[in-house]
Enzyme design. Sequence first.
Site, PDB file in Angstrom:
ATOM      1  N   HIS A 187      92.504  55.378  69.377  1.00 13.34           N
ATOM      2  CA  HIS A 187      91.101  55.481  68.972  1.00 13.34           C
ATOM      3  C   HIS A 187      91.089  56.007  67.528  1.00 13.34           C
ATOM      4  O   HIS A 187      91.746  57.027  67.233  1.00 13.34           O
ATOM      5  CB  HIS A 187      90.350  56.482  69.843  1.00 13.34           C
ATOM      6  N   GLU A 190      85.893  56.036  65.187  1.00 18.82           N
ATOM      7  CA  GLU A 190      84.716  56.060  66.074  1.00 18.82           C
ATOM      8  C   GLU A 190      83.739  57.064  65.451  1.00 18.82           C
ATOM      9  O   GLU A 190      82.704  56.675  64.908  1.00 18.82           O
ATOM     10  CB  GLU A 190      85.114  56.490  67.495  1.00 18.82           C
ATOM     11  N   ASP A 268      84.256  50.615  77.300  1.00 18.53           N
ATOM     12  CA  ASP A 268      84.617  52.020  77.086  1.00 18.53           C
ATOM     13  C   ASP A 268      84.507  52.830  78.389  1.00 18.53           C
ATOM     14  O   ASP A 268      85.498  52.977  79.088  1.00 18.53           O
ATOM     15  CB  ASP A 268      83.753  52.628  75.965  1.00 18.53           C
ATOM     16  N   ASP A 269      83.324  53.360  78.684  1.00 17.52           N
ATOM     17  CA  ASP A 269      83.111  54.184  79.884  1.00 17.52           C
ATOM     18  C   ASP A 269      81.836  53.692  80.569  1.00 17.52           C
ATOM     19  O   ASP A 269      80.782  54.342  80.506  1.00 17.52           O
ATOM     20  CB  ASP A 269      82.952  55.657  79.478  1.00 17.52           C
TER      21      ASP A 269
HETATM   22  N1  ADE Z   1      87.559  59.147  76.283  1.00 17.00           N
HETATM   23  C1  ADE Z   1      86.760  58.370  77.002  1.00 17.00           C
HETATM   24  N2  ADE Z   1      85.929  57.686  76.211  1.00 17.00           N
HETATM   25  C2  ADE Z   1      86.221  58.018  74.935  1.00 17.00           C
HETATM   26  C3  ADE Z   1      85.733  57.645  73.677  1.00 17.00           C
HETATM   27  N3  ADE Z   1      84.734  56.776  73.529  1.00 17.00           N
HETATM   28  N4  ADE Z   1      86.270  58.212  72.588  1.00 17.00           N
HETATM   29  C4  ADE Z   1      87.255  59.098  72.709  1.00 17.00           C
HETATM   30  N5  ADE Z   1      87.763  59.490  73.868  1.00 17.00           N
HETATM   31  C5  ADE Z   1      87.262  58.954  74.989  1.00 17.00           C
HETATM   32 ZN    ZN Z   2      87.377  54.796  74.371  1.00 15.36          ZN
END
Ligand code: ADE
Ligand code: ZN
Length: 333
Positions: A187, A190, A268-269
């Site tokens: 990552h 972001e 992502d989540d």
């Molecule tokens: N862990 C889970 N989602 C994340 C994200 N978007 N950025 C960094 N760590 C994460």
């Molecule tokens: Zn992520």
Amino acid sequence: MPKAELHLHVEGTLEPELMFELARRNGVSLPYDSVEAVRRAYVFSNLQSFLDIYYAGCCVLLKEQDFYDLTWAYLTRAAAQGVRHAEIFFDPQTHTDRGVPFETVVTGIHRALEDGRARLNITAGLILCFLRHLSEEAARRTLDEALPYRDWILAVGLDSSEVGHPPGKFKNVYARARDAGLLAVAHAGEEGPPEYVWEALDVLKVRRIDHGVRAIEDERLVERLVQERIPLTVCPLSNVKLRVFPNLESHNLKQLLDRGLLVTVNSDDPAYFGGYVADNFGASAAALGLSREQLLTLARNSFVASFLSDQQKRAHLDELARISAQPSLKTIS
Ligand code: ADE
Ligand code: ZN
């Protein structure tokens, strides 16, 4: 539309319903009294405010079967959204630091991935993420625990709180992981600056950048990413929920595509951010006015940017070409 998902945290697929079921099964008490109360709590001001809730939700994951059920639930949803291949992050330290053995975590996830291949026709790879707010020494211990399961793991990644934890902090553990034959992603860009993307490329020698939306602030970096065909795994709904962009209309996905970057769309989540991968395609298309050709490019990119073999990529791209040639194709996300 067939697609690959390349940026998906398995812990981020824990829907509130399953959270409650696992809490009951394991005798864990939750700080919420209903599924609706959990969903109401999912309002975030930045990455850290999300991570605090996300790590707390993981407390219901204790047994191998819990990791199996979590992963299986994701795979069934993904299959319904056209996912043919998924490269899935997991955060072992979130579990081992609570006393859950690494073996429990990886075995439960791996068993579900095998069933996904057999029963849903989804192929998958696992990406072990190091938590960047912890030390490199802790990451090294995690890698040591993972090496007996080397054959079940495709790559290493880096996630959690970005700002203040530059990629260079993990130089040695990434070198060890690469020596063990693991691929590398991280990552970067972001919330963190373009310098973190440079560092992920030059110091960690990553093959893909997860997010990377802030790369656009640095012209030389954009040129390099284009020239070297380094993929960016972009997560539009996540970026809005975590306030990287104020709304989807102002997301830079289309600009990144127009600059010729190898961009992919991912979730992502999804349990926390309001949508799985096809939902991200659909919402981005509506908000940014993406053309049919741009959506097809995003789907093609998802296979091109994956760690599949050239032969596997070709088979997926051929399927996509066949489907997109059908005149009846009206909805393509
Ligand atoms: N862990 C889970 N989602 C994340 C994200 N978007 N950025 C960094 N760590 C994460
Ligand atoms: Zn992520």
